[in-house]
Scaffold this motif. Structure first.
Motif, PDB file in Angstrom:
ATOM      1  N   LYS A 162     -38.454  19.415 -22.213  1.00  0.00           N
ATOM      2  CA  LYS A 162     -39.471  19.891 -21.533  1.00  0.00           C
ATOM      3  C   LYS A 162     -39.673  21.372 -21.686  1.00  0.00           C
ATOM      4  CE  LYS A 162     -41.322  20.135 -16.704  1.00  0.00           C
ATOM      5  NZ  LYS A 162     -41.773  21.295 -16.807  1.00  0.00           N
ATOM      6  N   GLU A 163     -38.586  22.078 -22.073  1.00  0.00           N
ATOM      7  CA  GLU A 163     -38.598  23.639 -22.082  1.00  0.00           C
ATOM      8  C   GLU A 163     -39.207  24.054 -23.490  1.00  0.00           C
ATOM      9  OE1 GLU A 163     -34.987  25.150 -21.216  1.00  0.00           O
ATOM     10  OE2 GLU A 163     -34.798  25.126 -19.206  1.00  0.00           O
ATOM     11  N   GLU A 164     -38.736  23.097 -24.518  1.00  0.00           N
ATOM     12  CA  GLU A 164     -39.293  23.071 -25.655  1.00  0.00           C
ATOM     13  C   GLU A 164     -40.861  22.830 -26.020  1.00  0.00           C
ATOM     14  OE1 GLU A 164     -36.825  20.701 -28.150  1.00  0.00           O
ATOM     15  OE2 GLU A 164     -35.179  22.002 -28.160  1.00  0.00           O
ATOM     16  N   THR A 165     -41.132  21.811 -25.189  1.00  0.00           N
ATOM     17  CA  THR A 165     -42.393  21.340 -25.137  1.00  0.00           C
ATOM     18  C   THR A 165     -43.508  22.317 -24.345  1.00  0.00           C
ATOM     19  OG1 THR A 165     -41.878  19.118 -25.061  1.00  0.00           O
ATOM     20  CG2 THR A 165     -44.148  19.683 -24.385  1.00  0.00           C
ATOM     21  N   ASP A 166     -42.769  22.936 -23.437  1.00  0.00           N
ATOM     22  CA  ASP A 166     -43.621  23.963 -22.669  1.00  0.00           C
ATOM     23  C   ASP A 166     -43.782  25.497 -23.512  1.00  0.00           C
ATOM     24  OD1 ASP A 166     -43.951  22.417 -20.527  1.00  0.00           O
ATOM     25  OD2 ASP A 166     -42.398  23.360 -19.315  1.00  0.00           O
ATOM     26  N   LEU A 167     -42.843  25.555 -24.337  1.00  0.00           N
ATOM     27  CA  LEU A 167     -42.739  26.825 -25.157  1.00  0.00           C
ATOM     28  C   LEU A 167     -43.837  26.515 -26.108  1.00  0.00           C
ATOM     29  CD1 LEU A 167     -41.650  29.556 -26.074  1.00  0.00           C
ATOM     30  CD2 LEU A 167     -39.776  28.246 -27.208  1.00  0.00           C
ATOM     31  N   SER A 168     -43.778  25.475 -26.726  1.00  0.00           N
ATOM     32  CA  SER A 168     -44.591  25.055 -27.960  1.00  0.00           C
ATOM     33  C   SER A 168     -46.157  24.890 -27.576  1.00  0.00           C
ATOM     34  CB  SER A 168     -44.238  23.712 -28.526  1.00  0.00           C
ATOM     35  OG  SER A 168     -43.007  23.715 -29.185  1.00  0.00           O
ATOM     36  N   ASP A 169     -46.355  24.430 -26.387  1.00  0.00           N
ATOM     37  CA  ASP A 169     -47.758  24.380 -25.604  1.00  0.00           C
ATOM     38  C   ASP A 169     -48.048  25.852 -25.367  1.00  0.00           C
ATOM     39  OD1 ASP A 169     -47.517  21.797 -25.736  1.00  0.00           O
ATOM     40  OD2 ASP A 169     -47.119  21.717 -23.761  1.00  0.00           O
ATOM     41  N   MET A 170     -47.124  26.719 -24.989  1.00  0.00           N
ATOM     42  CA  MET A 170     -47.515  28.091 -24.620  1.00  0.00           C
ATOM     43  C   MET A 170     -47.961  28.902 -25.896  1.00  0.00           C
ATOM     44  SD  MET A 170     -45.258  31.316 -23.000  1.00  0.00           S
ATOM     45  CE  MET A 170     -44.343  31.254 -24.734  1.00  0.00           C
ATOM     46  N   LEU A 171     -47.187  28.563 -27.034  1.00  0.00           N
ATOM     47  CA  LEU A 171     -47.415  29.353 -28.272  1.00  0.00           C
ATOM     48  C   LEU A 171     -48.698  28.732 -28.636  1.00  0.00           C
ATOM     49  CD1 LEU A 171     -43.890  29.507 -30.014  1.00  0.00           C
ATOM     50  CD2 LEU A 171     -45.210  31.201 -28.935  1.00  0.00           C
ATOM     51  N   ASN A 172     -48.853  27.430 -28.755  1.00  0.00           N
ATOM     52  CA  ASN A 172     -50.165  26.674 -29.146  1.00  0.00           C
ATOM     53  C   ASN A 172     -51.336  27.319 -28.410  1.00  0.00           C
ATOM     54  OD1 ASN A 172     -48.941  25.408 -31.318  1.00  0.00           O
ATOM     55  ND2 ASN A 172     -48.541  23.437 -29.897  1.00  0.00           N
ATOM     56  N   GLY A 173     -51.224  27.685 -26.912  1.00  0.00           N
ATOM     57  CA  GLY A 173     -52.119  28.129 -26.494  1.00  0.00           C
ATOM     58  C   GLY A 173     -52.773  29.238 -26.516  1.00  0.00           C
ATOM     59  N   ILE A 174     -51.991  30.150 -27.320  1.00  0.00           N
ATOM     60  CA  ILE A 174     -52.273  31.537 -27.511  1.00  0.00           C
ATOM     61  C   ILE A 174     -53.599  31.599 -28.555  1.00  0.00           C
ATOM     62  CG2 ILE A 174     -51.744  33.537 -28.917  1.00  0.00           C
ATOM     63  CD1 ILE A 174     -48.895  32.978 -28.115  1.00  0.00           C
TER      64      ILE A 174
END
Length: 231
Positions: A183-195
């Motif tokens: 979940k943390e990895e997914t959230d981090l990836s989503d955050m980076l993609n969200g940029i």
């Protein structure tokens, strides 16, 4: 087209849609670490309860075996006493025969005599009772042996079930940890993609350009200051 069939197809389509939405929501909820831990805890508790019930059943078997062992001990003591009484009756019969022979009675006269018949009857009664007790003892020994074999198997099963519980606890801890990490990895990836998706990339670019402009202005100011000094 049959109107009822059409309505039924429409109803089924709605049910499929609702079921799909429920499954999707349930799957999303299942991904929650807290929910996963709670589910593992429920499974572990259920298995622990089953083991407890199993132990109670085994305890009842042990109690039955102990009763049979107590009965076996009592019968063995009774048989020893009866063997002694039987031997005493036989000795008494021999003494009676010897006494009557000394008195001059013949074998044909001794056997019908009351004294001899009394001793012989006592001996036969004791002998029959001993045989009956020994048969009962043999049955009890067989039952106890079966209990031993059965209890040994149950104890092995209980040991294995207890080990399975410990493995399940370890699996639960690993699973929850994996879900949290994922979940943390997914959230981090989503955050980076969200940029690059929510306009933050442009904001970063604007700040970088502003920084370059300010540095250029500072350089121009320094150069102008140097020119004024020379003038």
């Amino acid at each position: 087209m049959n109107p009822l069939a059409a309505v039924w197809r429409w109803v089924k389509a709605g049910l499929y849609l609702i079921t799909g939405q429920i499954d999707k929501s349930r799957r999303a909820l299942d991904k929650n670490p807290t929910v996963m831990k709670a589910k593992f805890d429920d499974v572990i508790k259920s298995k622990v309860d089953q083991i407890h019930t199993y132990k109670q059943a085994v305890a009842k078997l042990i109690a039955q075996q102990e009763k049979k062992m107590a009965k076996l001990k009592a019968l063995t003591e009774e048989t020893k006493k009866l063997e002694t009484l039987k031997a005493g009756a036989l000795a008494m019969a021999k003494q009676t025969v010897s006494k009557l022979q000394n008195e001059g009675q013949t074998k044909e006269e001794i056997h019908p005599s009351e004294q001899y018949r009394k001793c012989l009857t006592a001996y036969n009664d004791f002998a029959a009772t001993v045989t009956e007790k020994k048969d009962h003892i043999k049955d009890l020994e067989g039952d106890i042996a079966e209990y031993d074999e059965s209890l040994a198997n149950h104890k092995v099963n209980l040991t294995q079930l207890t080990r399975d519980i410990e493995k399940l606890k370890s699996e639960a801890a690993d699973a929850v940890a994996d879900v949290i990490t994922a979940k943390e990895e997914t959230d981090l990836s989503d955050m980076l993609n969200g940029i690059s998706q929510d306009g933050m990339a442009k904001e970063l670019q604007d700040m970088r350009e502003l920084r370059s402009e300010m540095r250029a202005e500072a350089r121009v100011s320094r150069e102008m200051a140097g020119t004024d000094g020379k003038a």
